[in-house]
Structure formats: structure tokens, C-alpha cells
Write a protein that holds these residues in place. Structure first.
Motif, PDB file in Angstrom:
ATOM      1  N   GLY A   2       0.810  -1.212   0.000  1.00 30.86           N
ATOM      2  CA  GLY A   2       0.000   0.000   0.000  1.00 30.86           C
ATOM      3  C   GLY A   2       0.843   1.260   0.000  1.00 30.86           C
ATOM      4  N   LEU A   3       0.200   2.399   0.227  1.00 30.19           N
ATOM      5  CA  LEU A   3       0.876   3.682   0.214  1.00 30.19           C
ATOM      6  C   LEU A   3       1.721   3.869   1.464  1.00 30.19           C
ATOM      7  N   ASN A   4       2.781   4.641   1.315  1.00 30.51           N
ATOM      8  CA  ASN A   4       3.599   5.042   2.456  1.00 30.51           C
ATOM      9  C   ASN A   4       3.611   6.562   2.476  1.00 30.51           C
ATOM     10  N   LEU A   5       2.959   7.148   3.469  1.00 28.40           N
ATOM     11  CA  LEU A   5       2.736   8.590   3.483  1.00 28.40           C
ATOM     12  C   LEU A   5       3.472   9.217   4.662  1.00 28.40           C
ATOM     13  N   ASP A   6       4.377  10.143   4.373  1.00 32.30           N
ATOM     14  CA  ASP A   6       5.112  10.808   5.434  1.00 32.30           C
ATOM     15  C   ASP A   6       4.317  12.002   5.966  1.00 32.30           C
ATOM     16  N   ASP A   7       4.900  12.694   6.941  1.00 27.68           N
ATOM     17  CA  ASP A   7       4.197  13.792   7.587  1.00 27.68           C
ATOM     18  C   ASP A   7       3.833  14.889   6.600  1.00 27.68           C
ATOM     19  N   THR A   8       4.728  15.180   5.675  1.00 30.57           N
ATOM     20  CA  THR A   8       4.455  16.232   4.686  1.00 30.57           C
ATOM     21  C   THR A   8       3.241  15.889   3.841  1.00 30.57           C
ATOM     22  N   ALA A   9       3.154  14.630   3.430  1.00 33.59           N
ATOM     23  CA  ALA A   9       2.009  14.203   2.619  1.00 33.59           C
ATOM     24  C   ALA A   9       0.712  14.277   3.415  1.00 33.59           C
ATOM     25  N   VAL A  10       0.747  13.833   4.658  1.00 33.30           N
ATOM     26  CA  VAL A  10      -0.465  13.863   5.482  1.00 33.30           C
ATOM     27  C   VAL A  10      -0.927  15.303   5.694  1.00 33.30           C
ATOM     28  N   ARG A  11       0.005  16.201   5.961  1.00 34.08           N
ATOM     29  CA  ARG A  11      -0.359  17.607   6.142  1.00 34.08           C
ATOM     30  C   ARG A  11      -1.000  18.184   4.873  1.00 34.08           C
ATOM     31  N   ARG A  12      -0.535  17.757   3.734  1.00 32.15           N
ATOM     32  CA  ARG A  12      -1.089  18.244   2.468  1.00 32.15           C
ATOM     33  C   ARG A  12      -2.488  17.670   2.203  1.00 32.15           C
ATOM     34  N   LEU A  13      -2.720  16.436   2.602  1.00 34.41           N
ATOM     35  CA  LEU A  13      -3.935  15.726   2.217  1.00 34.41           C
ATOM     36  C   LEU A  13      -5.092  15.859   3.218  1.00 34.41           C
ATOM     37  N   LEU A  14      -4.786  16.096   4.506  1.00 35.07           N
ATOM     38  CA  LEU A  14      -5.838  16.127   5.521  1.00 35.07           C
ATOM     39  C   LEU A  14      -6.332  17.548   5.699  1.00 35.07           C
ATOM     40  N   ARG A  15      -7.594  17.767   5.345  1.00 34.59           N
ATOM     41  CA  ARG A  15      -8.188  19.106   5.376  1.00 34.59           C
ATOM     42  C   ARG A  15      -9.155  19.220   6.556  1.00 34.59           C
ATOM     43  N   LEU A  16      -8.988  20.271   7.345  1.00 36.17           N
ATOM     44  CA  LEU A  16      -9.817  20.474   8.529  1.00 36.17           C
ATOM     45  C   LEU A  16     -11.294  20.576   8.174  1.00 36.17           C
ATOM     46  N   GLU A  17     -11.605  21.218   7.046  1.00 37.40           N
ATOM     47  CA  GLU A  17     -13.019  21.381   6.677  1.00 37.40           C
ATOM     48  C   GLU A  17     -13.689  20.051   6.351  1.00 37.40           C
ATOM     49  N   ASP A  18     -12.920  19.042   5.947  1.00 40.37           N
ATOM     50  CA  ASP A  18     -13.466  17.701   5.746  1.00 40.37           C
ATOM     51  C   ASP A  18     -13.481  16.915   7.046  1.00 40.37           C
ATOM     52  N   LEU A  19     -12.482  17.152   7.886  1.00 35.11           N
ATOM     53  CA  LEU A  19     -12.337  16.386   9.119  1.00 35.11           C
ATOM     54  C   LEU A  19     -13.433  16.686  10.133  1.00 35.11           C
ATOM     55  N   LEU A  20     -13.819  17.940  10.273  1.00 41.06           N
ATOM     56  CA  LEU A  20     -14.811  18.314  11.293  1.00 41.06           C
ATOM     57  C   LEU A  20     -16.137  17.561  11.125  1.00 41.06           C
ATOM     58  N   PRO A  21     -16.782  17.585   9.953  1.00 44.78           N
ATOM     59  CA  PRO A  21     -18.040  16.837   9.829  1.00 44.78           C
ATOM     60  C   PRO A  21     -17.845  15.330   9.913  1.00 44.78           C
ATOM     61  N   ALA A  22     -16.700  14.829   9.430  1.00 41.25           N
ATOM     62  CA  ALA A  22     -16.451  13.384   9.501  1.00 41.25           C
ATOM     63  C   ALA A  22     -16.316  12.933  10.954  1.00 41.25           C
ATOM     64  N   LEU A  23     -15.655  13.723  11.781  1.00 45.03           N
ATOM     65  CA  LEU A  23     -15.518  13.366  13.194  1.00 45.03           C
ATOM     66  C   LEU A  23     -16.845  13.474  13.930  1.00 45.03           C
ATOM     67  N   ARG A  24     -17.646  14.441  13.550  1.00 51.16           N
ATOM     68  CA  ARG A  24     -18.973  14.555  14.171  1.00 51.16           C
ATOM     69  C   ARG A  24     -19.768  13.272  13.941  1.00 51.16           C
ATOM     70  N   ARG A  25     -19.751  12.777  12.718  1.00 52.25           N
ATOM     71  CA  ARG A  25     -20.456  11.522  12.415  1.00 52.25           C
ATOM     72  C   ARG A  25     -19.824  10.347  13.153  1.00 52.25           C
ATOM     73  N   ALA A  26     -18.502  10.323  13.249  1.00 56.01           N
ATOM     74  CA  ALA A  26     -17.805   9.220  13.903  1.00 56.01           C
ATOM     75  C   ALA A  26     -18.142   9.156  15.391  1.00 56.01           C
ATOM     76  N   LEU A  27     -18.226  10.300  16.042  1.00 55.68           N
ATOM     77  CA  LEU A  27     -18.554  10.328  17.467  1.00 55.68           C
ATOM     78  C   LEU A  27     -19.986   9.849  17.710  1.00 55.68           C
ATOM     79  N   ILE A  28     -20.884  10.203  16.803  1.00 54.64           N
ATOM     80  CA  ILE A  28     -22.256   9.698  16.902  1.00 54.64           C
ATOM     81  C   ILE A  28     -22.276   8.187  16.725  1.00 54.64           C
ATOM     82  N   ASP A  29     -21.533   7.687  15.740  1.00 60.48           N
ATOM     83  CA  ASP A  29     -21.475   6.240  15.493  1.00 60.48           C
ATOM     84  C   ASP A  29     -20.858   5.500  16.677  1.00 60.48           C
TER      85      ASP A  29
END
Length: 301
Positions: A2-29
Motif C-alpha cells: 500500500g501507500l507510504n505517506l510521510d508527515d508532509t504528505a499527510v499535512r497536504r492531504l488532511l483538510r480540517l473542513e473535511d475532518l470536522l463533519p467526519a468526526l462529528r459523524r464518527a462520534l455519533i457512530d
């Protein structure tokens, strides 16, 4: 492999505006029992450090996160907490990605606090006090500004040099004492390595919201008994009752999980109540964040 993603890649790919609603759903689940997540395994290391293993499975992600906390890392020029995450296909167990989870952990931790603050604080400008001046102080400044207008951020920790650097980085104000930082603050964030209380309930403004993030061990505390006598909301009840010294040593009772409040299955605390949000950092949050990173990486290929 599979993929090997370093810190730089993760910082580029993980967007706060996507994370907030996804975590809200995850906490409900998580509160609804739709997530497979055992308690984390913790192994004590030298000089008060520890190793954690945190597995979880959701509908589209199977993860294990490996975390080390070493207090001496700051002197080595390294983050106190380091983490690596393995993302697998939940149907086959095949490894989809191995990623550096240092920024992932910092951002999702702060994003969960922001989701809770959004649910448990009224709208309007907020004065924020942060006890702790490390990476999580910086990520909390970012995440809280995404859900509330922040009129002031006060920073305190035991290291004045770190406080000055953090205050400069987040556009905040250095406070000479924890009490000076906390008095009158609407939102208080505790992100320290303390094992004894650094936040006293007597300092809290009535109606304040406290995101209590540190002290992840049964014998460690960041908040005193007076602070813990307020309404306690947890990211996960079992974790709070079995892993949090703040809860266990104070005898505090968990009113609700944040997922229950978000789902509407438990009423919000009364308006004007002081609320302690005790977050231990749940593996489902890592699973959701890792899947967002992986999916973003696939789209970018």
C-alpha cells in the motif's frame, strides 16, 4: 504494502473542513455502537513515557495506531508524542497505507475539541485560554477558530520560552500564570504533560467550556476536584471511567458522551452550566482521519 505517506504528505492531504463533519459523524457512530473499538493497550516506558496501541474498525476502515510519548523529546528537537498508523481494508485486512500520524493526531484531537465546543458553547466571540504550549496548543488554535470567532488566545505553560514561541505562532498572548490565563476565559484547553492538577475550578468563569485533553493515564491529572465537580461530557464513557485520572481520582460522574449529545439522544447541559469535555482520543477518530487522507491520496494519483 500500500501507500507510504510521510508527515508532509499527510499535512497536504488532511483538510480540517473535511475532518470536522467526519468526526462529528464518527462520534455519533461510536456512541451508537456502530464502531468496533476496544480500549487501548498501554505499556509504560522509561522516564514516565509510554507506548500505546489503538485499534478500531468502522464500515470502511480498519486501523491500528502506534503512539509513543517521551517527555525528553522536546530537548531533542522532536515532538513529545510520535505516532504511526496502519490503515487496512476492513473486509480483507489488506494494508492500504502506512502513514505518519503525528499531524493526523494533532489535528484530529483539536478537531474533536472544536466539534464539542461547537455543540456545547453559544455562538459569538470567545476568549480562549490554553494551558500547554506544544503542538496541540497550536492545532487547537486552528480548529477552534474554525467553529467560533476567537477574540483572544492566552497561552501558559511551565516553559516561558515555549509560551513565547507558541503565542507568536498562534497570534496569542503569553500569560505569566495558569490562573491569569484562565480567569474570564470562555474556552479553556488543557494540553499539558502534567500528572498533578494545573487547572483549578475556582478560576473558571461560570459557563466556561473546558477541553481537558492531557492526563491520559489513571494516575495523572490536569484538573482539580473543584473543576471536575462541574458537568462532565466524555468522548467515550468507558475510556473516561477506566483511563482518565481526572475522572477516576475525583469521583466525577460522566453525564453523557459527546456523541449522544450530537445525536440528540441525551439533552445538552443547561444553558450557563460549566462543562468539562474529557477527551481521551478515540481510535475511531484516527480511522476516520486516515480514510480521509487515503481517499485524498487516491484522488491525487
Amino acid at each position: 504494502m500500500g501507500l507510504n505517506l510521510d508527515d508532509t504528505a499527510v499535512r497536504r492531504l488532511l483538510r480540517l473542513e473535511d475532518l470536522l463533519p467526519a468526526l462529528r459523524r464518527a462520534l455519533i457512530d461510536l456512541s451508537a455502537g456502530r464502531v468496533l473499538q476496544p480500549l487501548r493497550m498501554v505499556t509504560d516506558l522509561s522516564e514516565g513515557g509510554f507506548l500505546m496501541l489503538k485499534p478500531a474498525m468502522t464500515q470502511d476502515a480498519l486501523v491500528t495506531k502506534i503512539i509513543t510519548l517521551q517527555h525528553g523529546n522536546a530537548a531533542r528537537g522532536l515532538p513529545t508524542m510520535l505516532a504511526t498508523l496502519v490503515l487496512m481494508d476492513p473486509a480483507t485486512g489488506q494494508t492500504l497505507a502506512v502513514m505518519d500520524a503525528t499531524w493526523l493526531t494533532e489535528l484530529r484531537t483539536a478537531a474533536v475539541s472544536a466539534v464539542a465546543a461547537d455543540a456545547l458553547t453559544p455562538p459569538g466571540p470567545k476568549v480562549v485560554a490554553t494551558l500547554g504550549s506544544g503542538a496541540l496548543a497550536r492545532s487547537h488554535a486552528l480548529a477552534l477558530r474554525a467553529v467560533r470567532p476567537v477574540s483572544e488566545i492566552r497561552i501558559w505553560s511551565r516553559n516561558p520560552g515555549n509560551v513565547a514561541r507558541c503565542a507568536k505562532d498562534v497570534g496569542g498572548i503569553a500569560s505569566g500564570t495558569a490562573e491569569q490565563a484562565v480567569r474570564g476565559a470562555d474556552i479553556v484547553v488543557t494540553v499539558t504533560n502534567a500528572s498533578e492538577p494545573v487547572l483549578h475550578g475556582a478560576w473558571l468563569k461560570p459557563g466556561a467550556f473546558v477541553a481537558a485533553i492531557g492526563a491520559p493515564r489513571p494516575s495523572w491529572r490536569e484538573l482539580d476536584d473543584a473543576a471536575m465537580a462541574n458537568i462532565v461530557v466524555a468522548d467515550n464513557r468507558e475510556s473516561a471511567e477506566k483511563e482518565s485520572g481526572d475522572v477516576m481520582l475525583s469521583g466525577a460522574k460522566v453525564y453523557a458522551e459527546i456523541g449522544e449529545i450530537l445525536a440528540g439522544t441525551k439533552p445538552r447541559p443547561p444553558q450557563g452550566a460549566t462543562v468539562i469535555f474529557k477527551a481521551l482520543g478515540q481510535a475511531v477518530e484516527d480511522a476516520v482521519a486516515a480514510r480521509l487522507v487515503y481517499d485524498a491520496a487516491q484522488r491525487a494519483r
